[in-house]
Write an enzyme that holds these catalytic residues in place. Structure first.
Site, PDB file in Angstrom:
ATOM      1  N   ASP A  13       0.838  -1.191   0.000  1.00 45.84           N
ATOM      2  CA  ASP A  13       0.000   0.000   0.000  1.00 45.84           C
ATOM      3  C   ASP A  13       0.879   1.249   0.000  1.00 45.84           C
ATOM      4  OD1 ASP A  13      -2.147  -1.690   0.166  1.00 45.84           O
ATOM      5  OD2 ASP A  13      -2.588  -1.290   2.280  1.00 45.84           O
ATOM      6  N   GLY A  41      -6.559  -9.958   0.833  1.00 44.37           N
ATOM      7  CA  GLY A  41      -6.264 -11.299   1.302  1.00 44.37           C
ATOM      8  C   GLY A  41      -5.255 -11.299   2.432  1.00 44.37           C
ATOM      9  N   ASN A  43      -4.368  -8.834   4.372  1.00 40.54           N
ATOM     10  CA  ASN A  43      -4.912  -8.164   5.561  1.00 40.54           C
ATOM     11  C   ASN A  43      -5.797  -9.105   6.369  1.00 40.54           C
ATOM     12  OD1 ASN A  43      -3.660  -5.763   4.922  1.00 40.54           O
ATOM     13  ND2 ASN A  43      -5.479  -4.829   4.012  1.00 40.54           N
ATOM     14  N   GLY A 218     -22.696  -0.855  12.458  1.00 38.59           N
ATOM     15  CA  GLY A 218     -22.616  -2.268  12.795  1.00 38.59           C
ATOM     16  C   GLY A 218     -22.876  -3.165  11.607  1.00 38.59           C
ATOM     17  N   GLY A 244     -13.030  -3.510   6.947  1.00 36.89           N
ATOM     18  CA  GLY A 244     -13.785  -4.625   6.399  1.00 36.89           C
ATOM     19  C   GLY A 244     -12.989  -5.920   6.424  1.00 36.89           C
ATOM     20  N   ASP A 245     -11.684  -5.837   6.188  1.00 36.03           N
ATOM     21  CA  ASP A 245     -10.850  -7.033   6.237  1.00 36.03           C
ATOM     22  C   ASP A 245     -10.795  -7.597   7.651  1.00 36.03           C
ATOM     23  OD1 ASP A 245     -10.291  -6.767   3.535  1.00 36.03           O
ATOM     24  OD2 ASP A 245      -8.533  -5.506   3.901  1.00 36.03           O
ATOM     25  N   GLY A 278      -3.362   3.064   8.917  1.00 33.92           N
ATOM     26  CA  GLY A 278      -2.921   1.903   8.163  1.00 33.92           C
ATOM     27  C   GLY A 278      -3.869   0.735   8.309  1.00 33.92           C
TER      28      GLY A 278
END
Length: 297
Positions: A13, A41, A43, A218, A244-245, A278
């Site tokens: 990144d 993936g 993460n 949530g 989200g990861d 990060g």
């Protein structure tokens, strides 16, 4: 110990912090630049490992300096790399990320990630057969995603499909997933539906169980019956990259719990992840997650 296999992308990144997002054709003075290890993936693999899972990564890096650094970073997290492939004459995947006001904009160049094949998934069949859950996203070639879903069904291993970056998928593929984990926008694209349609109706129409993320609000989840909600957790947001990861990883780690408990833990882990800069720095350990949930009760 929960066993999790992650099939997916590994990126470096390239992160720029800015006071705001630049408009079309505009040059904007940034505040800071960093190189951070990422990829949806990788993460998810790191987040699952920090939450106490035994993790195997199925992915690809290039034969460049970024590839060496990405491999070393995953090794430091204790992730098994027997199925991490180095692709000759190819660069590693990159993501150019601008962060402003706690939100982010991302442009991804897949590079080696585009060379992850169904054959690589087949080579990992022994690890997948031993897994409690498999995670797969859409930063890999679609044929590789399909191969992962079909292998999970063949071996009786639950596959969590995180449909990001969003694109339409065949309904037959969705039926192979134990859960699909979109946000509302992603679910509408996935189904080819109106994004303004009520998300609960979209969940009812999805041909597999759904865990729908709602950011600070949530999540909602449906595994037969009517959709149910899990509220979010209040935290100070620094950078939403990787939330989200972290959510998906926690869902996989705690999937053996009842679904409501797994979603609650996933929401809490996702909330903790946004409190630092990060994609990975805010990903909590199991001890940190337990302590945070204890303070909420």
């Amino acid at each position: 110990m929960t066993r999790v296999v992650v099939v997916g992308s590994i990126n470096m990144d390239l992160v720029t912090l800015a006071p705001r997002f630049a408009g079309p054709g505009e040059t904007l003075l940034g505040e800071r630049f960093l190189t951070l290890q990422g990829g949806k993936g990788a993460n998810q693999a790191v987040a699952a490992a920090r939450l106490g899972a035994e993790v195997t990564m199925v992915g690809a890096v290039g034969d460049d300096a970024f590839g060496d650094q990405l491999r070393e970073g995953l090794q430091r997290e204790g992730i098994a790399l027997d199925h991490l492939h180095r692709i000759d004459d190819c660069g590693s995947g990159t993501a150019s990320i601008t962060v402003a006001g706690g939100e982010n904009q991302i442009v991804i160049v897949p590079a080696a990630n585009a060379r992850l094949t169904p054959a690589h998934v087949e080579q990992a069949s022994d690890a997948i057969a031993r897994a409690d859950a498999v995670l797969v996203q859409l930063e890999s070639p679609l044929e590789t995603v399909e191969a992962t879903l079909r292998m999970g069904q063949r071996l009786g291993v639950p596959v969590i499909l995180n449909p990001a970056p969003a694109q339409p998928l065949p309904l037959d593929w969705l039926k192979l997933a134990r859960f699909v984990t979109p946000n509302q926008h992603e679910l509408a694209i996935l189904l080819g539906a109106d994004p303004n349609e009520d998300f609960r109706e979209l969940m009812r129409r999805t041909p597999c169980p759904v865990v729908l993320t709602r950011g600070a609000d949530g999540a909602w989840y449906r595994d037969g019956g009517e959709p149910q909600s899990q509220g979010g957790f209040s935290v100070d947001v620094v950078d939403s990259t990787g939330a989200g990861d972290t959510f998906n990883a926690a869902l996989a780690v705690f999937l053996k719990d009842d679904l409501g408990t797994a979603v609650r833990k996933a929401c809490a882990a996702g909330a903790l992840s946004v409190t630092q800069l990060g994609a990975r720095d805010g990903m909590p350990t199991l001890a940190a997650l337990d302590a945070f949930l204890e303070r909420q009760s």
